[in-house]
Design an enzyme around this catalytic site. Sequence first.
Site, mmCIF file in Angstrom:
data_model
loop_
_atom_site.group_PDB
_atom_site.id
_atom_site.type_symbol
_atom_site.label_atom_id
_atom_site.label_comp_id
_atom_site.label_asym_id
_atom_site.label_seq_id
_atom_site.Cartn_x
_atom_site.Cartn_y
_atom_site.Cartn_z
ATOM 1 N N THR A 1 5.846 2.737 13.001
ATOM 2 C CA THR A 1 4.361 3.345 13.102
ATOM 3 C C THR A 1 4.817 3.527 14.467
ATOM 4 N N ASP A 2 3.049 4.777 14.325
ATOM 5 C CA ASP A 2 2.787 5.631 16.230
ATOM 6 C C ASP A 2 2.790 4.230 16.789
ATOM 7 N N GLU A 3 1.816 2.890 16.755
ATOM 8 C CA GLU A 3 1.695 1.868 17.104
ATOM 9 C C GLU A 3 3.094 1.132 18.492
ATOM 10 N N TYR B 1 2.444 -7.017 16.761
ATOM 11 C CA TYR B 1 2.657 -6.290 15.472
ATOM 12 C C TYR B 1 3.259 -5.379 15.961
ATOM 13 N N LYS C 1 7.427 -4.387 15.076
ATOM 14 C CA LYS C 1 7.887 -3.018 14.432
ATOM 15 C C LYS C 1 9.197 -2.067 15.957
ATOM 16 N N LEU D 1 -9.637 -0.963 8.414
ATOM 17 C CA LEU D 1 -10.553 -0.543 7.975
ATOM 18 C C LEU D 1 -11.528 0.538 7.155
ATOM 19 N N ARG E 1 -8.780 6.485 16.357
ATOM 20 C CA ARG E 1 -7.403 6.624 15.638
ATOM 21 C C ARG E 1 -7.117 8.183 14.769
ATOM 22 N N PHE F 1 1.171 -1.805 -0.187
ATOM 23 C CA PHE F 1 0.135 -0.095 -0.106
ATOM 24 C C PHE F 1 1.034 0.743 0.107
ATOM 25 N N ASN G 1 -13.688 5.506 15.727
ATOM 26 C CA ASN G 1 -13.834 4.472 14.451
ATOM 27 C C ASN G 1 -15.178 4.231 13.682
ATOM 28 N N THR H 1 9.195 -11.077 9.391
ATOM 29 C CA THR H 1 9.648 -10.257 8.480
ATOM 30 C C THR H 1 10.093 -9.462 9.224
ATOM 31 N N TYR I 1 -15.519 -3.166 15.790
ATOM 32 C CA TYR I 1 -14.831 -3.880 17.316
ATOM 33 C C TYR I 1 -15.594 -3.257 18.508
ATOM 34 N N LEU J 1 6.258 -9.986 -2.528
ATOM 35 C CA LEU J 1 4.695 -10.365 -2.782
ATOM 36 C C LEU J 1 3.848 -11.483 -2.533
ATOM 37 N N THR J 2 3.876 -11.027 -0.910
ATOM 38 C CA THR J 2 2.752 -11.426 0.160
ATOM 39 C C THR J 2 1.435 -11.113 -0.672
HETATM 40 P P1 NAD Z 1 1.073 -3.849 2.987
HETATM 41 O O1 NAD Z 1 1.430 -4.730 3.936
HETATM 42 O O2 NAD Z 1 0.282 -3.067 2.320
HETATM 43 O O3 NAD Z 1 2.750 -3.711 2.551
HETATM 44 C C1 NAD Z 1 3.646 -4.626 2.892
HETATM 45 C C2 NAD Z 1 5.016 -4.793 1.817
HETATM 46 O O4 NAD Z 1 5.626 -5.478 2.418
HETATM 47 C C3 NAD Z 1 3.585 -6.039 0.888
HETATM 48 O O5 NAD Z 1 3.693 -5.050 -0.761
HETATM 49 C C4 NAD Z 1 4.397 -7.252 0.742
HETATM 50 O O6 NAD Z 1 4.506 -7.874 -0.199
HETATM 51 C C5 NAD Z 1 5.888 -7.123 1.695
HETATM 52 N N1 NAD Z 1 6.859 -7.582 2.492
HETATM 53 C C6 NAD Z 1 5.667 -8.176 2.966
HETATM 54 N N2 NAD Z 1 6.917 -9.695 3.793
HETATM 55 C C7 NAD Z 1 8.016 -9.622 3.249
HETATM 56 C C8 NAD Z 1 9.015 -10.290 2.680
HETATM 57 N N3 NAD Z 1 9.048 -10.949 4.171
HETATM 58 N N4 NAD Z 1 9.873 -9.579 2.148
HETATM 59 C C9 NAD Z 1 9.663 -8.461 1.012
HETATM 60 N N5 NAD Z 1 8.558 -8.076 0.864
HETATM 61 C C10 NAD Z 1 7.621 -8.656 2.208
HETATM 62 O O7 NAD Z 1 2.189 -2.360 4.057
HETATM 63 P P2 NAD Z 1 2.061 -1.321 4.032
HETATM 64 O O8 NAD Z 1 0.439 -0.313 4.820
HETATM 65 O O9 NAD Z 1 1.997 -0.411 3.197
HETATM 66 O O10 NAD Z 1 3.091 -0.432 5.316
HETATM 67 C C11 NAD Z 1 4.366 -0.530 4.915
HETATM 68 C C12 NAD Z 1 4.951 -0.106 6.290
HETATM 69 O O11 NAD Z 1 4.953 1.591 6.968
HETATM 70 C C13 NAD Z 1 5.181 -0.968 7.673
HETATM 71 O O12 NAD Z 1 6.674 -1.143 7.734
HETATM 72 C C14 NAD Z 1 4.283 -0.941 8.787
HETATM 73 O O13 NAD Z 1 4.957 -1.076 9.349
HETATM 74 C C15 NAD Z 1 4.352 0.797 7.791
HETATM 75 N N6 NAD Z 1 2.987 2.077 8.830
HETATM 76 C C16 NAD Z 1 2.214 1.472 8.354
HETATM 77 C C17 NAD Z 1 0.828 2.225 8.690
HETATM 78 C C18 NAD Z 1 -0.558 1.973 7.790
HETATM 79 O O14 NAD Z 1 -1.132 2.446 8.500
HETATM 80 N N7 NAD Z 1 -0.278 1.466 7.410
HETATM 81 C C19 NAD Z 1 1.084 3.605 9.768
HETATM 82 C C20 NAD Z 1 2.684 3.772 9.356
HETATM 83 C C21 NAD Z 1 3.290 2.700 9.684
HETATM 84 P P1 TYD Z 2 -7.102 -1.368 11.533
HETATM 85 O O1 TYD Z 2 -7.243 -0.430 10.117
HETATM 86 O O2 TYD Z 2 -6.574 -2.604 10.919
HETATM 87 O O3 TYD Z 2 -5.565 -0.263 12.017
HETATM 88 P P2 TYD Z 2 -4.893 -0.500 13.333
HETATM 89 O O4 TYD Z 2 -5.082 -1.318 13.891
HETATM 90 O O5 TYD Z 2 -3.355 -0.417 12.987
HETATM 91 O O6 TYD Z 2 -5.012 0.957 13.829
HETATM 92 O O7 TYD Z 2 -8.403 -0.465 12.381
HETATM 93 C C1 TYD Z 2 -8.398 0.995 12.599
HETATM 94 C C2 TYD Z 2 -9.182 0.625 13.562
HETATM 95 O O8 TYD Z 2 -10.522 0.437 12.992
HETATM 96 C C3 TYD Z 2 -8.503 -0.158 14.712
HETATM 97 O O9 TYD Z 2 -8.972 0.430 16.165
HETATM 98 C C4 TYD Z 2 -9.779 -1.327 14.685
HETATM 99 C C5 TYD Z 2 -11.135 -0.934 13.892
HETATM 100 N N1 TYD Z 2 -11.772 -2.725 13.257
HETATM 101 C C6 TYD Z 2 -12.824 -2.640 13.379
HETATM 102 O O10 TYD Z 2 -13.580 -1.777 13.849
HETATM 103 N N2 TYD Z 2 -13.591 -3.145 12.267
HETATM 104 C C7 TYD Z 2 -12.638 -3.995 11.268
HETATM 105 O O11 TYD Z 2 -13.549 -4.731 10.594
HETATM 106 C C8 TYD Z 2 -11.436 -3.643 11.488
HETATM 107 C C9 TYD Z 2 -10.457 -4.096 10.325
HETATM 108 C C10 TYD Z 2 -10.759 -2.341 11.916
#
Ligand code: NAD
Ligand code: TYD
Length: 350
Positions: free
Chosen positions: A131-133, A156, A160, A196, A220, A12, A255, A101, A213, A36-37
């Site tokens: 991540t902020d988590e 998770y 991280k 979400l 968030r 993403f 949420n 991973t 949930y 490419l998971t």
């Molecule tokens: P995502 O799950 O959409 O994408 C992860 C990508 O990593 C995928 O293309 C997957 O194929 C690849 N991948 C997974 N395991 C792998 C491995 N073992 N080797 C090589 N490639 C692998 O995740 P995202 O939401 O795009 O997040 C990207 C980064 O940003 C992550 O490090 C995540 O912790 C961080 N992040 C995400 C968010 C969010 O809201 N999505 C917020 C803050 C930080």
């Molecule tokens: P999510 O998108 O999984 O991100 P994160 O857990 O990393 O913050 O979830 C965002 C918020 O939405 C989180 O408080 C969990 C809630 N949630 C639901 O209530 N229903 C759902 O089906 C999902 C996926 C998340």
Amino acid sequence: MKNILLTGGSGFIGSHLVRLMVNKYPDYNIVNMDKLTYAGNPENIKDIENKSNYTFVQADIVDDTAIFELFKKYNFDAVIHLAAESHVDRSISNPKEFIMTNIVGTLNLLNAARDAWKDNMQDKVFYHISTDEVYGSLSDTGFFYEDTSYDPRSPYSASKASSDHIVRAYFHTYGLPIKISNCSNNYGSHQFPEKLIPLMIHNIKHNKPLPVYGEGLNIRDWLWVVDHARAIDTIFHNGEVGETYNIGGHNEWTNIDLVHLLCDTMDDRLGNEKGTARKLITFVKDRAGHDMRYAIDATKIKDELGWVPSVTFEEGLASTVDWYLENEQWLDNVTSGAYRSYYEGQYEKR
Ligand code: NAD
Ligand code: TYD
């Protein structure tokens, strides 16, 4: 000319960053390395796959031999590391994948960079995306700052947090030139519909229950993914080595309020009577260890690097909803097969 390894570029956030970098920096060679998971999708970056400054390599960051060979072949000047297992619910049902991973994979990349750059670390950068988590869970007040103590609570966020600590350890112990950023929840196009916002859009479109949930009161802080990619570009080029930057939009939503907004926007787009989608809301059993509130203080990146979000939440969300409605095929492709069995096992009635 710079050779840059970008990991996770088919996911993403990675796909938005790859697009930005390939288009903005024709003089850089961008190598996207992705396993490419289920979350990695070549469709996400179809528009740039034939550009001369872009190369794709399919590999697993847990495979240290493959990583070392990649570094030998490409002579990288920099790494921007996004590859990760990223979904909290999956980390609850299968933590080991996250440890492998997110921790071992990051360690392998650090070791390969350290080895490749051992004779000269000048102008090299290992930039770790986090991540902020990692900071844990807030109650009603307060914010996460760059010096907030880590307190991760899900497998998770623990994985991280662990990788962040190891990245910092390589800076202090070996002098590896690192940068780290910790961002709030992202939303936008190409997000896998286990998260979400795309999950709710998908279910509203298909008239399916909207699983919220608990009471839906968890909070968030949402940021448009393109603004996250812009922030990464800014930190990569202008951030200080050894520093951490928080990235966020000062945009907190419970949420349930967010799901209401999505329902009303979707009713409007689909031409349904107002209130139609809200009837689909179903409160389900809460996530185990569900963090209550995340909120980022992004003053440092604003004051030191001049980055601020480029769109309001209303603009970003409207364009996101439109993208999912205009790209039905993308959603249908990723929600076939394995997604269905994941989804069926995920939600329990309260
Ligand atoms: P995502 O799950 O959409 O994408 C992860 C990508 O990593 C995928 O293309 C997957 O194929 C690849 N991948 C997974 N395991 C792998 C491995 N073992 N080797 C090589 N490639 C692998 O995740 P995202 O939401 O795009 O997040 C990207 C980064 O940003 C992550 O490090 C995540 O912790 C961080 N992040 C995400 C968010 C969010 O809201 N999505 C917020 C803050 C930080
Ligand atoms: P999510 O998108 O999984 O991100 P994160 O857990 O990393 O913050 O979830 C965002 C918020 O939405 C989180 O408080 C969990 C809630 N949630 C639901 O209530 N229903 C759902 O089906 C999902 C996926 C998340």
